[in-house]
Design a protein around this motif. Structure first.
Motif, mmCIF file in Angstrom:
data_model
loop_
_atom_site.group_PDB
_atom_site.id
_atom_site.type_symbol
_atom_site.label_atom_id
_atom_site.label_comp_id
_atom_site.label_asym_id
_atom_site.label_seq_id
_atom_site.Cartn_x
_atom_site.Cartn_y
_atom_site.Cartn_z
ATOM 1 N N ALA A 1 -12.361 -2.357 -12.273
ATOM 2 C CA ALA A 1 -11.538 -3.430 -12.844
ATOM 3 C C ALA A 1 -10.394 -3.780 -11.893
ATOM 4 O O ALA A 1 -10.111 -4.959 -11.657
ATOM 5 N N GLU A 2 -9.736 -2.754 -11.323
ATOM 6 C CA GLU A 2 -8.626 -3.001 -10.390
ATOM 7 C C GLU A 2 -9.113 -3.744 -9.151
ATOM 8 O O GLU A 2 -8.477 -4.689 -8.681
ATOM 9 N N ILE A 3 -10.265 -3.302 -8.639
ATOM 10 C CA ILE A 3 -10.818 -3.933 -7.427
ATOM 11 C C ILE A 3 -11.214 -5.377 -7.735
ATOM 12 O O ILE A 3 -10.995 -6.287 -6.941
ATOM 13 N N PHE B 1 2.763 0.993 -4.340
ATOM 14 C CA PHE B 1 2.331 1.539 -5.628
ATOM 15 C C PHE B 1 0.813 1.711 -5.647
ATOM 16 O O PHE B 1 0.303 2.773 -6.000
ATOM 17 N N PHE B 2 0.099 0.674 -5.230
ATOM 18 C CA PHE B 2 -1.366 0.769 -5.281
ATOM 19 C C PHE B 2 -1.915 1.706 -4.211
ATOM 20 O O PHE B 2 -2.919 2.383 -4.435
ATOM 21 N N GLY B 3 -1.231 1.771 -3.071
ATOM 22 C CA GLY B 3 -1.639 2.743 -2.050
ATOM 23 C C GLY B 3 -1.561 4.151 -2.596
ATOM 24 O O GLY B 3 -2.516 4.941 -2.508
ATOM 25 N N LEU B 4 -0.415 4.468 -3.226
ATOM 26 C CA LEU B 4 -0.223 5.808 -3.805
ATOM 27 C C LEU B 4 -1.200 6.052 -4.948
ATOM 28 O O LEU B 4 -1.746 7.147 -5.097
ATOM 29 N N TYR B 5 -1.414 4.995 -5.754
ATOM 30 C CA TYR B 5 -2.334 5.111 -6.890
ATOM 31 C C TYR B 5 -3.720 5.525 -6.416
ATOM 32 O O TYR B 5 -4.317 6.475 -6.932
ATOM 33 N N TYR B 6 -4.238 4.816 -5.387
ATOM 34 C CA TYR B 6 -5.593 5.128 -4.928
ATOM 35 C C TYR B 6 -5.664 6.491 -4.249
ATOM 36 O O TYR B 6 -6.612 7.243 -4.466
ATOM 37 N N VAL B 7 -4.666 6.826 -3.448
ATOM 38 C CA VAL B 7 -4.700 8.118 -2.738
ATOM 39 C C VAL B 7 -4.568 9.279 -3.724
ATOM 40 O O VAL B 7 -5.350 10.238 -3.688
ATOM 41 N N MET B 8 -3.604 9.171 -4.647
ATOM 42 C CA MET B 8 -3.344 10.304 -5.541
ATOM 43 C C MET B 8 -4.425 10.480 -6.600
ATOM 44 O O MET B 8 -4.912 11.579 -6.827
ATOM 45 N N THR B 9 -4.812 9.371 -7.262
ATOM 46 C CA THR B 9 -5.875 9.523 -8.273
ATOM 47 C C THR B 9 -7.216 9.793 -7.594
ATOM 48 O O THR B 9 -8.066 10.480 -8.138
ATOM 49 N N GLY B 10 -7.387 9.261 -6.364
ATOM 50 C CA GLY B 10 -8.620 9.512 -5.622
ATOM 51 C C GLY B 10 -8.742 10.982 -5.237
ATOM 52 O O GLY B 10 -9.789 11.606 -5.434
ATOM 53 N N LEU B 11 -7.663 11.546 -4.709
ATOM 54 C CA LEU B 11 -7.676 12.965 -4.341
ATOM 55 C C LEU B 11 -7.858 13.835 -5.585
ATOM 56 O O LEU B 11 -8.576 14.842 -5.557
ATOM 57 N N HIS B 12 -7.228 13.402 -6.686
ATOM 58 C CA HIS B 12 -7.404 14.137 -7.937
ATOM 59 C C HIS B 12 -8.854 14.056 -8.407
ATOM 60 O O HIS B 12 -9.441 15.059 -8.817
ATOM 61 N N ASP C 1 9.608 -3.251 -8.300
ATOM 62 C CA ASP C 1 8.217 -3.502 -7.909
ATOM 63 C C ASP C 1 7.262 -2.536 -8.597
ATOM 64 O O ASP C 1 6.177 -2.920 -9.036
ATOM 65 N N PHE C 2 7.677 -1.267 -8.668
ATOM 66 C CA PHE C 2 6.809 -0.252 -9.290
ATOM 67 C C PHE C 2 6.592 -0.575 -10.765
ATOM 68 O O PHE C 2 5.502 -0.430 -11.290
ATOM 69 N N HIS C 3 7.660 -1.035 -11.422
ATOM 70 C CA HIS C 3 7.549 -1.382 -12.848
ATOM 71 C C HIS C 3 6.546 -2.513 -13.051
ATOM 72 O O HIS C 3 5.699 -2.448 -13.938
ATOM 73 N N VAL C 4 6.644 -3.544 -12.200
ATOM 74 C CA VAL C 4 5.752 -4.703 -12.334
ATOM 75 C C VAL C 4 4.313 -4.291 -12.015
ATOM 76 O O VAL C 4 3.378 -4.615 -12.751
ATOM 77 N N ALA C 5 4.153 -3.505 -10.924
ATOM 78 C CA ALA C 5 2.805 -3.107 -10.495
ATOM 79 C C ALA C 5 2.116 -2.245 -11.554
ATOM 80 O O ALA C 5 0.924 -2.383 -11.804
ATOM 81 N N ALA C 6 2.889 -1.370 -12.207
ATOM 82 C CA ALA C 6 2.307 -0.456 -13.196
ATOM 83 C C ALA C 6 1.821 -1.189 -14.435
ATOM 84 O O ALA C 6 1.030 -0.650 -15.208
ATOM 85 N N LYS C 7 2.304 -2.453 -14.603
ATOM 86 C CA LYS C 7 1.891 -3.225 -15.785
ATOM 87 C C LYS C 7 0.385 -3.493 -15.801
ATOM 88 O O LYS C 7 -0.210 -3.672 -16.857
ATOM 89 N N SER C 8 -0.227 -3.530 -14.596
ATOM 90 C CA SER C 8 -1.670 -3.820 -14.551
ATOM 91 C C SER C 8 -2.514 -2.579 -14.824
ATOM 92 O O SER C 8 -3.727 -2.651 -14.879
#
Lengths: 98, 207
Positions: free
Chosen positions: B117-119, B140-151, B51-58
């Motif tokens: 673009a993601e939204i 994947f997207f939950g972690l993406y938003y939390v981690m890049t958002g906090l960063h 799932d992570f591999h597929v999600a990261a494609k976007s």
């Protein structure tokens, strides 16, 4: 302070060193992006983490002046990194047995 | 008189080392904050590899790479600004600090376009399209938003801190002999850079 004054005197040398490290960091970024395009199977993620670690080491030692700090600082950072690695190892020894 | 001066300088020196150590200790707490999230990422990635591999494609690798280059360059400019001030080049140091803030802003502008673009594609927490996906995809997207958002929040804080350092430099609160505030701000900025160095491959380059 002596160490810092000494560094200030060789400031031109420092500019050059920083720029060199920056070029190194950009090169490593280019490599990690290029390698990601190649299918290396299970070692893909390992390669990415190793390159990221090398980049972090360069930032820590040169940009963050860890190399010219006293031993105490180095031990502090060493212990912090050690515990992160320990946590990861324990985490995966747990999950790989599930 | 000269001994008194010497003692004063020696005291200042010890003070600076303590200040830097205090900053490093603070950075370790940041490491715990982000470290916990990296562990979370590691476990979920382990459990949902496909799932992570597929999600990261976007993910947009180009924006990610450009942002990496921007942050690395901003790390260079803040390091150079410290060296410049130690070399008693106040104006050059101020220009370099200003460039660092501008790079931070550029990073955030890219982030804005990336998130937009993601939204737009429906990849945001709680969106009907995302909820219909597999649980690994959602994670994947939950972690993406939390981690890049906090960063991203850290980038904003770093920019504000550096702007204060510019003001201190102009007002001669930060001088070549009393530079520890700028050094501490630099340490913070470099840590934000290091966190991105790991976020970049983990979210953009795992397809």
């Amino acid at each position: 302070m002596d160490k810092h004054n000494e560094l200030a005197e060789h400031s031109n040398h420092r500019y050059g060193k920083y720029i060199l490290v920056w070029l190194g960091l950009l090169t490593l970024t280019a490599i990690t992006v290029a390698v990601a395009g190649v299918n290396l199977g299970s070692i893909t993620i390992a390669t990415a983490i190793i390159i990221a670690s090398i980049k972090s080491y360069l930032v820590l030692t040169v940009f963050m002046h860890l190399k010219s700090e006293s031993k105490t600082f180095k031990i502090f950072v060493g212990v912090a990194v050690f515990f992160i690695i320990i946590s990861l190892v324990l985490l995966f020894s747990d999950y790989s047995n599930m | 008189m000269s001994t008194q001066e010497h003692t004063a300088v020696a005291h200042l020196h010890r003070d600076d080392v303590r200040s830097r150590m205090g900053m490093w200790l603070f950075l370790f707490t940041e490491l715990i904050l982000f470290g916990g999230m990296f562990f979370l990422y590691a476990v979920y990635r382990f459990l949902h590899q496909a799932d992570f591999h597929v999600a990261a494609k976007s993910m947009n690798i180009l924006i990610g790479t450009v942002n990496t280059a921007i942050l690395l360059t901003s790390s260079l400019t803040i390091a150079l600004s410290i060296a410049a001030l130690q070399n008693k080049k106040k104006i050059l140091s101020l220009i370099l600090q200003g460039i660092t803030v501008i790079f931070g802003l550029l990073f955030l502008v890219n982030k804005y376009f990336e998130w937009s673009a993601e939204i737009h594609h429906g990849n945001y927490p709680g969106s009907p399209e995302l909820i219909s996906q597999s649980s690994g995809h959602i994670l994947f997207f939950g972690l993406y938003y939390v981690m890049t958002g906090l960063h991203g929040l850290h980038v904003i804080i770093g920019m504000v801190v550096i702007m204060f350092m510019m003001r201190f430099t102009i007002k001669d609160v930060i001088t070549p002999d009393h530079i520890v505030k700028l050094e501490a701000a630099g340490l913070y900025w470099h840590l934000v850079d290091i966190i991105w160095i790991f976020l970049f491959p983990l979210f953009y380059l795992i397809t």
